[in-house]
Design an enzyme around this catalytic site. Sequence first.
Site, PDB file in Angstrom:
ATOM      1  N   CYS A  31       0.796  -1.225   0.000  1.00  0.00           N
ATOM      2  CA  CYS A  31       0.000   0.000   0.000  1.00  0.00           C
ATOM      3  C   CYS A  31       0.829   1.277   0.000  1.00  0.00           C
ATOM      4  CB  CYS A  31      -0.952  -0.013   1.190  1.00  0.00           C
ATOM      5  SG  CYS A  31      -2.115  -1.396   1.138  1.00  0.00           S
TER       6      CYS A  31
ATOM      7  N   HIS B 121      -2.462   8.447   5.975  1.00  0.00           N
ATOM      8  CA  HIS B 121      -2.822   7.152   5.399  1.00  0.00           C
ATOM      9  C   HIS B 121      -4.266   6.850   5.775  1.00  0.00           C
ATOM     10  CE1 HIS B 121      -2.177   3.209   3.695  1.00  0.00           C
ATOM     11  NE2 HIS B 121      -2.645   2.639   4.796  1.00  0.00           N
TER      12      HIS B 121
ATOM     13  N   GLU C 277      -0.295   5.815  13.195  1.00  0.00           N
ATOM     14  CA  GLU C 277       0.178   7.034  12.554  1.00  0.00           C
ATOM     15  C   GLU C 277      -0.092   8.278  13.386  1.00  0.00           C
ATOM     16  OE1 GLU C 277      -1.265   8.345   8.776  1.00  0.00           O
ATOM     17  OE2 GLU C 277      -3.131   7.213   8.963  1.00  0.00           O
TER      18      GLU C 277
ATOM     19  N   LYS D  30      -9.333   8.579   2.152  1.00  0.00           N
ATOM     20  CA  LYS D  30      -9.893   7.222   2.038  1.00  0.00           C
ATOM     21  C   LYS D  30     -11.310   7.172   2.573  1.00  0.00           C
ATOM     22  CE  LYS D  30      -5.482   4.687   2.284  1.00  0.00           C
ATOM     23  NZ  LYS D  30      -4.566   5.816   2.527  1.00  0.00           N
TER      24      LYS D  30
ATOM     25  N   HIS E 177      -9.820   2.662  -0.228  1.00  0.00           N
ATOM     26  CA  HIS E 177      -8.399   2.301  -0.204  1.00  0.00           C
ATOM     27  C   HIS E 177      -8.075   1.455  -1.431  1.00  0.00           C
ATOM     28  CE1 HIS E 177      -4.476   1.274   0.927  1.00  0.00           C
ATOM     29  NE2 HIS E 177      -4.668   0.727   2.118  1.00  0.00           N
TER      30      HIS E 177
ATOM     31  N   PHE F 185       1.324  -3.311   4.126  1.00  0.00           N
ATOM     32  CA  PHE F 185       1.637  -4.655   4.582  1.00  0.00           C
ATOM     33  C   PHE F 185       3.103  -4.968   4.258  1.00  0.00           C
ATOM     34  CE2 PHE F 185      -2.831  -6.785   4.444  1.00  0.00           C
ATOM     35  CZ  PHE F 185      -3.272  -5.883   5.400  1.00  0.00           C
TER      36      PHE F 185
END
Length: 422
Positions: free
Chosen positions: A169, A309, A320, A341, A346, A405
């Site tokens: 991602c 994110h 985050e 998002k 996403h 990931f």
Amino acid sequence: MTRRVVITGFGVRAPGGSGAAAFWDLLTSGRTATRRISFFDPSPYRSQIAAEADFDAAAEGLTPREIRRMDRAAQFAVVCAREAVADSGLDVGALDPHRVGVSLGSAVAAASSLEQEYLVLSDAGRQWEVDPGFLSAHMFDYLVPSVMPAEVAWTVGAEGPVAMVSNGCTSGLDSVGHAVQLIHEGSADVMLAGAADTPITPIVVACFDAIKATTPRNDDPEHASRPFDGSRNGFVLAEGAAMFVLEEYESARRRGARVYAEIAGYATRCNAYHMTGLKTDGREMAEAIRVALAQARTDAGAVDYINAHGSGTKQNDRHETAAFKRSLGETARKVPVSSIKSMVGHSLGAIGSIEIAASMLAIEHNVVPPTANLHRADPECDLDYVPLVAREKQVDTVLTVGSGFGGFQSAMVLRAPEAEAA
């Protein structure tokens, strides 16, 4: 002296509308593009919603042969690349082709075409041994991810460095960061950079179902993506793409190009810890932020907006938030933060590039997009997340971040072309 790198053109295809104007209108209105999956029957799955793009390849100018040959993600990339070049006003054909390159990011590449071909070859999974008599002539194109940037290179005539970046991602940030580095070091003068992913397929949906990363809020798709909200329970899968024309600043200035933003700093780190787990202190993302700011010669106080994110998972949002506090100190409590998002979902490897586009437009319009569906923040997420409504604000410097990931953590600093480093 390090060569400065600027964005002079871009193309975007995201859920909620076609092109840059529709994309920005969606974001600034706080509307969402999430809905029940229409590409296949989602009823057997835990999460049955997604943010689909209304993309018509023929209407976008792709020929029947291109449509037959290219996976949906490659189609997105090519369409966005053509749009980016047109937007830049750059005559690519007049350039030395060996000085023009491509850097494309994607997390799952041609997943949609691979799944479709498997269903044909196996008779929808009924045959254990697949029948090669039904093998597509374009199977190689679907199997090898590097075909995607090659398609973009063929489209623009780029004969310089061409690469595929697949870091989950963070791919959409890292592909652009790689392109910036190639211009910095003098390996290229112009780069087509960005990312594309079209992961709304049964196999990808099933994979995220298995680890319960996506939201099961199927009865309310419009409000399902809730980054930083106390009631969030997973992200909404999406598709999309964004591509940029990156140029060395002095060259762009000499030709009178419109400059959207300078990419002033970039860094990426890996936590070497766990495929999906994140440490609560945000150390690795904080380190990427610190290095990106240092490269940009910008201190924390100069950051006007953080494009988070903000996936909508508890683990990520808390991670985050901690990273912003760790890297920015007291500034973290003063600077507005938001997650797009919440509106466009996403799109895995593509989202980092789509978020660069949003950050760039925030600079151009001096508007911070909101975090939709944020009504009651998680007590551990206690920053200014710009809930529900866009905010007018002078935006000269944006920090945009990604988490993926594998433990990947990336950060990029974009700056208004006329702004000076702090």
